[in-house]
Design an enzyme around this catalytic site. Structure first.
Site, PDB file in Angstrom:
ATOM      1  N   THR A  34      12.665 -11.827   0.693  1.00 48.59           N
ATOM      2  CA  THR A  34      13.989 -10.883   0.924  1.00 48.59           C
ATOM      3  C   THR A  34      14.815 -12.188   2.105  1.00 48.59           C
ATOM      4  OG1 THR A  34      12.782 -10.362   3.402  1.00 48.59           O
ATOM      5  CG2 THR A  34      12.975  -8.801   1.814  1.00 48.59           C
ATOM      6  N   ARG A  42      11.674  -0.777  -2.815  1.00 46.73           N
ATOM      7  CA  ARG A  42      11.495   0.704  -2.131  1.00 46.73           C
ATOM      8  C   ARG A  42      12.828   0.952  -1.045  1.00 46.73           C
ATOM      9  NH1 ARG A  42       7.525  -0.676  -4.589  1.00 46.73           N
ATOM     10  NH2 ARG A  42       6.260   0.791  -5.681  1.00 46.73           N
ATOM     11  N   GLN A 109       2.697  -9.825  -5.122  1.00 48.60           N
ATOM     12  CA  GLN A 109       3.341  -8.704  -5.942  1.00 48.60           C
ATOM     13  C   GLN A 109       4.811  -8.944  -6.216  1.00 48.60           C
ATOM     14  OE1 GLN A 109       2.366  -6.799  -1.731  1.00 48.60           O
ATOM     15  NE2 GLN A 109       1.922  -5.101  -3.275  1.00 48.60           N
ATOM     16  N   HIS A 127       2.524  -8.506 -11.665  1.00 48.83           N
ATOM     17  CA  HIS A 127       3.224  -6.965 -11.892  1.00 48.83           C
ATOM     18  C   HIS A 127       3.514  -7.848 -12.637  1.00 48.83           C
ATOM     19  CE1 HIS A 127       2.123  -3.933  -8.322  1.00 48.83           C
ATOM     20  NE2 HIS A 127       2.157  -4.560  -7.627  1.00 48.83           N
ATOM     21  N   SER A 201       3.609  -8.984   3.512  1.00 49.54           N
ATOM     22  CA  SER A 201       2.966  -6.683   2.464  1.00 49.54           C
ATOM     23  C   SER A 201       3.070  -6.169   3.174  1.00 49.54           C
ATOM     24  CB  SER A 201       2.244  -7.738   1.051  1.00 49.54           C
ATOM     25  OG  SER A 201       1.431  -6.304   0.453  1.00 49.54           O
ATOM     26  N   SER A 202       3.356  -5.591   2.942  1.00 53.05           N
ATOM     27  CA  SER A 202       3.039  -3.922   3.704  1.00 53.05           C
ATOM     28  C   SER A 202       1.877  -3.411   3.597  1.00 53.05           C
ATOM     29  CB  SER A 202       4.241  -2.679   3.385  1.00 53.05           C
ATOM     30  OG  SER A 202       4.269  -2.925   2.135  1.00 53.05           O
ATOM     31  N   ASN A 226       2.505 -10.714   8.833  1.00 54.48           N
ATOM     32  CA  ASN A 226       4.117  -9.282   8.262  1.00 54.48           C
ATOM     33  C   ASN A 226       4.141  -9.638   9.293  1.00 54.48           C
ATOM     34  OD1 ASN A 226       5.367  -8.394   6.000  1.00 54.48           O
ATOM     35  ND2 ASN A 226       4.060  -6.762   6.952  1.00 54.48           N
ATOM     36  N   VAL A 244       7.986 -14.911   8.448  1.00 50.39           N
ATOM     37  CA  VAL A 244       7.530 -16.136   7.770  1.00 50.39           C
ATOM     38  C   VAL A 244       7.885 -16.756   7.216  1.00 50.39           C
ATOM     39  CG1 VAL A 244       5.906 -13.480   6.253  1.00 50.39           C
ATOM     40  CG2 VAL A 244       8.286 -14.425   5.055  1.00 50.39           C
TER      41      VAL A 244
END
Ligand SMILES: [Zn+2]
Length: 256
Positions: A34, A42, A109, A127, A201-202, A226, A244
């Site tokens: 981010t 999402r 991810q 992914h 990561s959530s 996180n 992070v």
């Protein structure tokens, strides 16, 4: 103890654990990217509020690869950013950690390719990646920009120069099954780590969500870095609620 003191103390302690560990594996999620201006996929303000998921569906690619690639050209700047996103301090810290011999692999991810761009060498992309395309027949990969350039010149869909197979973004599309290879490799890495870092990561999406438990079952120490609590934070030995891009450089500095 103030919150800042306790984060500093936890950072020192985790740095010592990293220095002592034999095999360290990091899992990274959207929170690591981010700060590079990549919105999460999402939720509010996420990518899927801006773009139509149907344009990214495997069925669309299979049924009409030419139209699929025409859409890709329309989305080239908006979605792919012209390859202009840069790694941030968190990506660079993980690359430094690997160079220093304190990190064995990054499992991610994310599909933005920024770990490799930062210099990380052992990267498992669960992914796939938006930075490359892949021949559906022979698996040959090339940079996405090369495929875009050929599509822009009218080669629709762009094809593999080796075998003539259609090129597909090397990312898992909606409705496409996950490739087994990266998931198997990630589980294997988690299983032989003695320190597992879950970063940004959530931990809501499989297969990543299952990796911390896989590591702990094999006796690994678990550290979560996180901003918010995750489903495994309560059973992590280290639970750093932090940005992070600040926590990782501090950690690398403390490892020395
Ligand atoms: Zn091919």
């Amino acid at each position: 103890m103030s919150g800042i003191d306790s984060i500093e103390a936890a950072t020192e302690s985790l740095a010592a654990a990293i220095a002592d560990a034999e095999t360290v594996v990091a899992l990274t999620g959207a929170g690591v990217s981010t700060a590079s201006g990549i919105p999460s996929f999402r939720g509010d303000g996420g990518i899927w509020e801006q773009f139509d998921q149907r344009d990214f569906h495997y069925r669309r690619f299979e049924a009409d690869p030419e139209g699929f690639w025409r859409d890709r050209l329309d989305l080239r700047e908006a979605f792919y950013g012209g390859g202009e996103t840069e790694p941030n301090a968190a990506h660079r810290a993980l690359a430094d950690l690997e160079r220093g011999g304190h990190l064995d692999a990054v499992v991610t991810q994310n599909v933005d390719g920024l770990h490799r761009a930062a210099g990380s060498e052992t990267v498992v992309e669960l992914h796939g990646t938006n930075r490359e395309v892949e021949c559906v027949e022979c698996g040959h990969r090339l940079p996405v920009e090369a495929a875009f350039d050929r599509a822009a010149e009218g080669e629709l869909p762009p094809r593999c120069e080796g075998c003539g197979g259609v090129l597909k973004p090397a990312v898992v599309l909606f409705g496409e099954s996950m490739p087994d290879g990266p998931t198997i490799r990630a589980h294997e890495l988690a299983g032989r780590s003695d320190l597992f870092l879950a970063i940004g990561s959530s931990l809501q999406v499989q297969p990543a969500a299952g990796l911390p438990a896989r590591a702990q079952r094999s006796g690994a120490t678990l550290a979560v870095v996180n901003l918010e609590a995750t489903p495994v934070s309560d059973r992590a030995e280290y639970d750093l609620r932090a940005d992070v891009t600040e926590a990782l450089p501090a950690l690398v500095e403390a490892v020395g």
